[in-house]
Design a protein around this motif. Structure first.
Motif, PDB file in Angstrom:
ATOM      1  N   VAL A 102      -1.676  -4.823  14.344  1.00 31.29           N
ATOM      2  CA  VAL A 102      -1.705  -4.174  12.917  1.00 31.29           C
ATOM      3  C   VAL A 102      -3.213  -4.733  12.219  1.00 31.29           C
ATOM      4  O   VAL A 102      -3.815  -3.821  11.835  1.00 31.29           O
ATOM      5  CB  VAL A 102      -0.672  -4.378  12.449  1.00 31.29           C
ATOM      6  N   VAL A 103      -3.199  -5.947  12.056  1.00 30.21           N
ATOM      7  CA  VAL A 103      -4.597  -6.440  11.346  1.00 30.21           C
ATOM      8  C   VAL A 103      -5.807  -6.067  12.341  1.00 30.21           C
ATOM      9  O   VAL A 103      -6.756  -5.872  11.554  1.00 30.21           O
ATOM     10  CB  VAL A 103      -4.390  -8.218  11.192  1.00 30.21           C
ATOM     11  N   GLY A 104      -5.701  -6.280  13.376  1.00 30.79           N
ATOM     12  CA  GLY A 104      -6.739  -5.906  14.217  1.00 30.79           C
ATOM     13  C   GLY A 104      -7.167  -4.453  14.133  1.00 30.79           C
ATOM     14  O   GLY A 104      -8.343  -4.187  14.062  1.00 30.79           O
ATOM     15  N   LEU A 105      -6.173  -3.525  14.147  1.00 27.37           N
ATOM     16  CA  LEU A 105      -6.356  -2.292  13.838  1.00 27.37           C
ATOM     17  C   LEU A 105      -7.068  -1.767  12.300  1.00 27.37           C
ATOM     18  O   LEU A 105      -8.025  -1.150  12.580  1.00 27.37           O
ATOM     19  CB  LEU A 105      -5.218  -1.349  13.898  1.00 27.37           C
ATOM     20  N   LEU A 106      -6.654  -2.722  11.505  1.00 27.08           N
ATOM     21  CA  LEU A 106      -7.286  -2.524  10.243  1.00 27.08           C
ATOM     22  C   LEU A 106      -8.687  -3.261  10.444  1.00 27.08           C
ATOM     23  O   LEU A 106      -9.555  -2.221   9.670  1.00 27.08           O
ATOM     24  CB  LEU A 106      -6.558  -3.265   9.077  1.00 27.08           C
ATOM     25  N   HIS A 132       2.068 -12.857   6.102  1.00 25.20           N
ATOM     26  CA  HIS A 132       0.893 -13.858   6.628  1.00 25.20           C
ATOM     27  C   HIS A 132      -0.455 -13.311   6.349  1.00 25.20           C
ATOM     28  O   HIS A 132      -1.253 -14.240   6.385  1.00 25.20           O
ATOM     29  CB  HIS A 132       1.104 -13.931   8.306  1.00 25.20           C
ATOM     30  N   PHE A 133      -0.522 -12.082   5.955  1.00 23.13           N
ATOM     31  CA  PHE A 133      -1.847 -11.471   5.531  1.00 23.13           C
ATOM     32  C   PHE A 133      -1.795 -10.901   4.412  1.00 23.13           C
ATOM     33  O   PHE A 133      -1.702  -9.500   4.102  1.00 23.13           O
ATOM     34  CB  PHE A 133      -2.411 -10.615   6.624  1.00 23.13           C
ATOM     35  N   ARG A 136      -4.106  -8.195   3.009  1.00 17.60           N
ATOM     36  CA  ARG A 136      -4.373  -6.877   3.773  1.00 17.60           C
ATOM     37  C   ARG A 136      -3.371  -5.801   3.418  1.00 17.60           C
ATOM     38  O   ARG A 136      -3.713  -4.746   3.709  1.00 17.60           O
ATOM     39  CB  ARG A 136      -4.258  -7.354   5.223  1.00 17.60           C
ATOM     40  N   VAL A 137      -2.292  -6.406   2.432  1.00 15.49           N
ATOM     41  CA  VAL A 137      -1.176  -5.331   2.346  1.00 15.49           C
ATOM     42  C   VAL A 137      -0.998  -4.998   0.697  1.00 15.49           C
ATOM     43  O   VAL A 137      -0.858  -5.819  -0.012  1.00 15.49           O
ATOM     44  CB  VAL A 137       0.031  -6.275   2.611  1.00 15.49           C
ATOM     45  N   LEU A 138      -1.318  -3.741   0.501  1.00 14.79           N
ATOM     46  CA  LEU A 138      -1.330  -3.275  -0.889  1.00 14.79           C
ATOM     47  C   LEU A 138       0.147  -3.048  -1.328  1.00 14.79           C
ATOM     48  O   LEU A 138       0.385  -3.353  -2.541  1.00 14.79           O
ATOM     49  CB  LEU A 138      -2.018  -1.895  -1.132  1.00 14.79           C
ATOM     50  N   LYS A 234       7.650 -15.078   0.976  1.00 14.87           N
ATOM     51  CA  LYS A 234       6.274 -15.176   0.530  1.00 14.87           C
ATOM     52  C   LYS A 234       5.392 -13.791   0.222  1.00 14.87           C
ATOM     53  O   LYS A 234       4.521 -14.035  -0.246  1.00 14.87           O
ATOM     54  CB  LYS A 234       5.373 -15.878   1.861  1.00 14.87           C
ATOM     55  N   ILE A 235       6.146 -12.771   0.441  1.00 12.79           N
ATOM     56  CA  ILE A 235       5.483 -11.586   0.297  1.00 12.79           C
ATOM     57  C   ILE A 235       5.276 -11.178  -1.208  1.00 12.79           C
ATOM     58  O   ILE A 235       6.044 -11.635  -1.921  1.00 12.79           O
ATOM     59  CB  ILE A 235       6.483 -10.610   0.994  1.00 12.79           C
ATOM     60  N   VAL A 236       4.040 -10.937  -1.641  1.00 11.04           N
ATOM     61  CA  VAL A 236       3.870 -10.617  -2.865  1.00 11.04           C
ATOM     62  C   VAL A 236       3.667  -9.087  -3.246  1.00 11.04           C
ATOM     63  O   VAL A 236       3.506  -8.637  -4.230  1.00 11.04           O
ATOM     64  CB  VAL A 236       2.528 -11.558  -3.177  1.00 11.04           C
ATOM     65  N   ALA A 237       3.361  -8.289  -2.199  1.00 10.12           N
ATOM     66  CA  ALA A 237       3.040  -6.882  -2.553  1.00 10.12           C
ATOM     67  C   ALA A 237       4.490  -6.216  -2.767  1.00 10.12           C
ATOM     68  O   ALA A 237       5.423  -6.483  -2.489  1.00 10.12           O
ATOM     69  CB  ALA A 237       2.591  -6.439  -1.108  1.00 10.12           C
TER      70      ALA A 237
END
Length: 300
Positions: A102-106, A132-133, A136-138, A234-237
């Motif tokens: 997914v991150v690679g696609l972004l 973990h990223f 990258r996540v809104l 850990k998720i902040v979005a």
């Protein structure tokens, strides 16, 4: 829409886009053995109409994305036994590998950050990306998914046995009958599709791609995925968790636990919804996801 192809994380992925390329990105991640066409066009178009560049894609090993032919096809019962006995397992790939896709696609599409929406296994992958990223996540929407805690109830026994008894022979009639029975078992009791509509949907999916080895490898990745409690905390979005109260495959407790673990998450439980995306609920899904994404915009 016409599929496009791009190399991401060293893998060729098929994807499609809806909406204005200049709008904020909303990336959709589908579940186990399900192609990106599992995200209905009306759902994608509905999100695009609210001002989002909507991207859906085929996960590795499924649909028109790269098949991992060089990797072994695991025996599900052996993996279940090894997992229960806590014996070491050699996996073809993991959910973390799929999160890296997914991150690679972004990265490949030059997208700094996106609103991420995942269904079922796609929800698990989306959780890992958000944990973990974080930059990258809104926003995150996890649909009919779970935290992976071992203490949570699993699927209905009848359904679990049915899914393990997938046809061995590549017989189109047998596979179609099995798929029809599967979706009847796990689907939304309050919103059942007609036999004609369901059959047409399954036929279209079969004609586009049929690759059972990928289904097996993805299933093993889920089985070995483990407890995501630490990641979820850990998720902040801004996070929305959607779950059907009548889900027999991933019981509603999985969604409740996910929402309780993610700080500030909103939980939306839907009466009569099983483990699918009924046409009747698509406008509600669009509005819920748009509203959650707006929270991220308000924080910018």
């Amino acid at each position: 829409m016409t599929e496009k192809y791009i190399n991401a994380n060293g893998i060729d992925l098929a994807y499609e886009e809806f909406g204005d390329p200049k709008d904020p990105v909303m990336l959709l991640i589908m579940g186990l053995g399900t192609q990106m066409t599992g995200w209905p066009v009306d759902f994608c178009a509905g999100l695009a109409a609210h001002g989002y560049r909507v991207i859906r894609f085929d996960n590795r090993d499924i649909g028109l994305s790269q098949k991992m032919d060089s990797l072994p096809t695991p025996r599900i019962l052996k993996v279940m036994l090894f997992s229960r006995l806590k014996l070491p397992l050699t996996l073809p790939y993991t959910l973390d590998d799929m999160a890296n896709d997914v991150v690679g696609l972004l990265d490949a599409l030059n997208i700094d950050s996106a609103h991420i929406v995942g269904a079922s296994m796609g929800g698990m992958i989306a959780q890992l990306v958000a944990g973990h990223f974080p930059f990258r996540v809104l926003s995150l929407t996890s649909i009919m998914s779970t935290s992976g805690r071992k203490s949570l109830p699993g699927p209905d026994r009848k359904i679990a046995l049915h899914m393990l008894r997938r046809p061995v022979k590549a017989d189109a009639k047998l596979m179609h009958e099995h798929a029809m029975r599967t979706w009847r078992l796990i689907g939304s009791p309050a919103y059942p599709p007609t036999d004609e509509a369901l059959s047409e949907k399954l036929n279209d999916s079969y004609q586009r791609s049929y690759y059972p080895a990928g289904h097996s490898r993805q299933m093993v990745a889920i089985m070995a995925g483990g407890d995501r409690t630490r990641v979820l905390k850990k998720i902040v979005a801004p996070t929305l968790v959607i779950h059907g109260k009548a889900d027999p495959l991933v019981p509603v407790s999985g969604g409740v636990d996910t929402a309780q673990l993610i700080p500030g998450a909103t939980l939306e439980l839907i009466e009569g919804m099983g483990h699918d995306l009924p046409d009747e609920l698509l406008p509600q899904f669009v509005e819920l996801i748009r509203s959650n994404a707006d929270k991220a915009t308000a924080h910018l």
